[in-house]
Write an enzyme that holds these catalytic residues in place. Structure first.
Site, short mmCIF file in Angstrom:
data_model
loop_
_atom_site.label_atom_id
_atom_site.label_comp_id
_atom_site.label_asym_id
_atom_site.label_seq_id
_atom_site.Cartn_x
_atom_site.Cartn_y
_atom_site.Cartn_z
N GLY A 180 0.89 -1.38 -0.09
CA GLY A 180 -0.07 0.10 -0.05
C GLY A 180 0.71 1.24 0.25
O GLY A 180 2.12 1.35 -0.61
N GLU A 182 -15.50 13.48 -8.19
CA GLU A 182 -15.24 12.40 -8.77
C GLU A 182 -16.03 10.98 -8.17
O GLU A 182 -15.81 10.68 -7.03
CB GLU A 182 -14.00 11.89 -9.17
CG GLU A 182 -13.75 10.68 -9.82
CD GLU A 182 -12.35 10.00 -10.30
OE1 GLU A 182 -11.52 10.05 -9.01
OE2 GLU A 182 -11.71 9.73 -11.24
N CYS A 214 -11.43 6.33 -14.96
CA CYS A 214 -11.09 7.75 -14.84
C CYS A 214 -11.90 8.62 -15.79
O CYS A 214 -12.28 9.60 -15.68
CB CYS A 214 -9.38 8.00 -14.88
SG CYS A 214 -8.88 7.27 -16.44
N GLU A 223 -1.10 10.57 -13.73
CA GLU A 223 -2.21 10.40 -14.42
C GLU A 223 -3.41 10.36 -13.28
O GLU A 223 -3.29 9.17 -12.64
CB GLU A 223 -2.21 9.36 -15.25
CG GLU A 223 -1.26 9.49 -16.30
CD GLU A 223 -1.73 10.48 -17.46
OE1 GLU A 223 -2.89 10.57 -17.79
OE2 GLU A 223 -0.72 10.86 -18.32
N LEU A 224 -4.35 11.16 -13.47
CA LEU A 224 -5.23 11.22 -12.07
C LEU A 224 -6.66 10.98 -12.50
O LEU A 224 -7.03 10.66 -13.41
CB LEU A 224 -4.69 12.58 -11.20
CG LEU A 224 -3.25 12.74 -10.75
CD1 LEU A 224 -2.93 14.04 -10.21
CD2 LEU A 224 -2.88 11.58 -10.16
N GLY A 225 -7.32 11.75 -11.57
CA GLY A 225 -9.02 11.36 -11.49
C GLY A 225 -9.79 12.30 -12.46
O GLY A 225 -8.74 13.09 -13.30
N PHE A 264 -16.82 7.70 -9.06
CA PHE A 264 -16.40 6.53 -9.16
C PHE A 264 -17.45 5.28 -8.82
O PHE A 264 -16.99 4.50 -8.09
CB PHE A 264 -14.96 6.15 -8.33
CG PHE A 264 -13.83 5.82 -9.13
CD1 PHE A 264 -13.41 6.45 -10.27
CD2 PHE A 264 -13.03 4.48 -8.77
CE1 PHE A 264 -12.34 5.86 -10.92
CE2 PHE A 264 -12.05 4.01 -9.51
CZ PHE A 264 -11.61 4.59 -10.66
P1 NAD Z 1 -5.39 5.49 -5.16
O1 NAD Z 1 -4.96 6.77 -5.45
O2 NAD Z 1 -5.98 5.34 -4.04
O3 NAD Z 1 -4.34 4.15 -5.39
C1 NAD Z 1 -3.23 4.08 -6.53
C2 NAD Z 1 -2.25 3.50 -6.24
O4 NAD Z 1 -1.30 4.34 -5.37
C3 NAD Z 1 -2.23 2.15 -5.44
O5 NAD Z 1 -1.22 1.48 -6.07
C4 NAD Z 1 -2.12 2.42 -3.88
O6 NAD Z 1 -1.63 1.38 -3.33
C5 NAD Z 1 -0.97 3.57 -4.18
N1 NAD Z 1 -0.79 4.58 -3.08
C6 NAD Z 1 -1.72 5.01 -2.23
N2 NAD Z 1 -1.09 5.64 -1.05
C7 NAD Z 1 0.11 5.76 -1.79
C8 NAD Z 1 1.08 7.02 -1.02
N3 NAD Z 1 0.95 7.68 -0.31
N4 NAD Z 1 2.25 7.05 -2.04
C9 NAD Z 1 2.32 6.24 -3.04
N5 NAD Z 1 1.43 5.32 -3.52
C10 NAD Z 1 0.38 5.28 -2.81
O7 NAD Z 1 -6.33 5.22 -6.34
P2 NAD Z 1 -7.47 4.18 -6.60
O8 NAD Z 1 -8.59 4.19 -5.92
O9 NAD Z 1 -6.75 2.75 -6.81
O10 NAD Z 1 -7.79 4.14 -8.20
C11 NAD Z 1 -8.78 5.09 -8.62
C12 NAD Z 1 -8.35 6.36 -8.92
O11 NAD Z 1 -7.40 6.53 -10.20
C13 NAD Z 1 -9.49 7.35 -9.64
O12 NAD Z 1 -9.41 8.61 -9.12
C14 NAD Z 1 -9.18 7.53 -10.80
O13 NAD Z 1 -9.96 8.48 -11.60
C15 NAD Z 1 -7.65 7.22 -11.08
N6 NAD Z 1 -7.30 6.66 -12.27
C16 NAD Z 1 -6.65 7.67 -13.26
C17 NAD Z 1 -6.44 7.25 -14.66
C18 NAD Z 1 -5.79 8.13 -15.65
O14 NAD Z 1 -5.21 7.72 -16.51
N7 NAD Z 1 -5.78 9.46 -15.62
C19 NAD Z 1 -6.72 5.87 -14.93
C20 NAD Z 1 -7.12 5.04 -13.85
C21 NAD Z 1 -7.55 5.37 -12.82
#
Ligand code: NAD
Length: 492
Positions: A217, A387, A293, A259-261, A389
């Site tokens: 995590g 967002e 996303c 690459e975010l939300g 989701f």
């Molecule tokens: P998240 O940010 O909770 O987790 C993403 C990754 O980050 C996981 O591997 C997690 O373990 C890790 N992580 C968590 N805390 C961290 C920290 N402090 N430091 C480093 N890594 C950490 O996201 P999620 O809930 O798994 O995914 C959904 C999100 O991802 C949505 O907001 C969605 O829009 C976005 N998303 C963006 C794209 C894009 O290409 N723009 C594609 C898919 C999903």
């Protein structure tokens, strides 16, 4: 050593990947349990990684990278092509794991497999691309060139929702361009987000050390971001975590790709083909339970056609079946976990308390949330600003194109927008004013091709892109090289 639950024997655990999993050891930390969201069943237990494991992985990757960067472009391309063949040969097994780990429907699962495969094939073309230019020089007799060099070790952090595609769009091009990679999938998807990569590239003949998989995590993710052997971090996930990753990596002067939300606008003009628009709008909001996303998070509909559009959208939502997508013929599977389900429902309930009306859905059974249509939504309500989701389509009406543009651009996010209209000119005029990384006229928001520079503006990312030529920018650095026969004379 991975422990595989008895109920996964059969197609999930007994195949090619199943054999690999029996000896896969991604870490030395606490066990991580992998559960199937649709049934709650235990799939497997895997030894999680620790920050120390990350340090070891990054050091091993750094040691292996220079020799890999020195191999010929043909050798790197050959390994990538072989990886594509292996992926394709085992796609049924990977598809099963994708469905069971993420709760994907058949169509989402096929998209995931097709796309991951195309990402590898596209990456296989990168080693043979020109990698620099000869430059004119102001100095007579000096040969001046700029060339791209690998960045070294790329740290890749991926989310659970499209683990194969989002991992492959980093791993395959980064390796192809002569880098090593430390990949950390979300702990909810250790197999399709992690083990699959290790198995495919090992079988393809990738030299030892170049691809390291760690599972864990936030602590494991932050160990990647701060590791001194990892100069480039590629993060795909939520905007909140992306901000943290950006701060940590930026403070260490690292190159960080975020690459975010998204909270994407789906705009329906008064001259739109309403049946086509409702079909695309429903798919954009409800496919994979809205857990992507680029889902349509906001439906902006011209007042003149709003009633007809809402009726068509609602009828489609009502017809969709929810259930276990691996064992039943359904279009929607589960929300990934209880916490996310509670969050989706909370957004819907607070939006209803603020005066919105429930046209359809708004109920759940277990983790299965019904596709939901909200009307009379205000632009202050959480269903509009956040967002979600989840499978929720909030609808707001507008009267003029200017108003639609202002509403669409009022979000801090800027990933993608769709515009439905029978006038291409009108669609393009609106597209010209969208503050989003991607815009589609008469097409849905769920759109991607492996050769396109995918990415967003604003809170959806920091301008970095993946796909085609954009991967060259993300995974290489420029180096200026000059050569001259005779050293010049200097005044000192
Ligand atoms: P998240 O940010 O909770 O987790 C993403 C990754 O980050 C996981 O591997 C997690 O373990 C890790 N992580 C968590 N805390 C961290 C920290 N402090 N430091 C480093 N890594 C950490 O996201 P999620 O809930 O798994 O995914 C959904 C999100 O991802 C949505 O907001 C969605 O829009 C976005 N998303 C963006 C794209 C894009 O290409 N723009 C594609 C898919 C999903």
């Amino acid at each position: 050593m991975v422990t595989i639950a008895p109920d996964t024997t059969g197609s999930a655990a007994s195949g090619w990947l199943g054999s690999f999993l029996e000896t896969w050891e991604p870490g030395t930390g606490d066990p991580i349990e992998d559960r199937e969201p649709a049934t709650g069943r235990h799939l497997l237990t895997v030894a999680g990684s620790t920050p120390d494991d990350v340090a070891r992985a990054a050091a091993a990757a750094r040691a292996a990278q220079p020799a890999w960067a020195a191999t010929s472009y043909q050798d790197r391309a050959r390994i990538l092509r072989r990886a594509a063949e292996i992926y394709e040969a085992n796609r049924d097994e990977f598809g099963t794991w994708t469905q069971r780990e993420t709760g994907a429907s058949h169509s989402k699962m096929h998209h995931e497999s097709n796309f991951a495969y195309l990402e590898i094939l596209n990456a296989a073309t990168l080693p043979s691309q020109p990698y620099g230019s000869l430059m004119p020089s102001a100095v007579k007799g000096r040969l001046s060139m700029v060339r791209r060099v690998p960045v070294g070790v790329v740290g890749a952090i991926t989310p659970w929702n499209s683990p194969s595609v989002l991992g492959m769009r980093v791993v395959a091009p980064a390796l192809a361009l002569g880098n090593a990679v430390v990949l950390k999938p979300d702990p909810q998807t250790p197999v399709v987000g992690g083990a699959m990569f290790a198995a495919v590239f090992k079988e393809a003949g990738l030299p030892e050390g170049l691809l390291q998989i760690v599972v864990g995590g936030a602590d494991v993710g932050e160990a990647i971001v701060t590791d001194p052997n990892i100069p480039v971090v590629s993060f795909t996930g939520s905007t909140a975590v992306g901000r943290r990753v950006g701060q940590l990596g930026g403070g260490l002067l690292k190159k960080v790709s975020l690459e975010l939300g998204g909270n994407n606008a789906f705009i329906v003009l008064d001259d739109a083909d309403l049946e086509a628009a409702a079909s695309a709008g429903a798919f954009a909001s409800f496919q994979f339970q809205g857990q992507v996303c680029f889902a349509a998070g906001r439906h902006l509909v011209h007042r003149a056609v709003a009633d007809a559009y809402i009726e068509a959208l609602t009828a489609k939502a009502r017809r969709l079946r929810t259930g276990d997508p691996y064992r039943e013929d359904v279009q929607l599977g589960p929300i990934v976990n209880e916490k996310q389900l509670a969050r989706v429902d909370d957004i819907v309930q607070r939006t209803l308390s603020g005066g919105a009306r429930l046209a359809e859905g708004g109920t759940s059974e277990g983790l299965f949330y019904r596709p939901t249509v909200l009307t009379g939504v205000t632009t202050e309500s959480p269903a509009w600003t956040d967002e979600i989701f989840g499978p929720v389509a909030p609808v707001v009406t507008f009267e003029t194109d200017d108003e639609a543009i202002e509403l669409a651009n009022s979000s801090a996010y800027g990933l993608v927008a769709s515009i439905y209209t029978r006038s291409i000119g009108r669609g393009l005029a609106i597209a010209d004013r969208m503050r989003t990384g991607m815009v589609h006229v008469n097409d849905g928001t769920l759109n991607d091709e492996a050769i396109i520079p995918f990415g967003g503006m604003g809170d959806s990312g920091n301008g970095s892109r993946y796909g085609g030529e954009a991967s060259l920018d993300t995974f290489t650095e420029w180096q200026w090289v000059t050569l001259r026969d005779e050293p010049p004379a200097f005044p000192f």
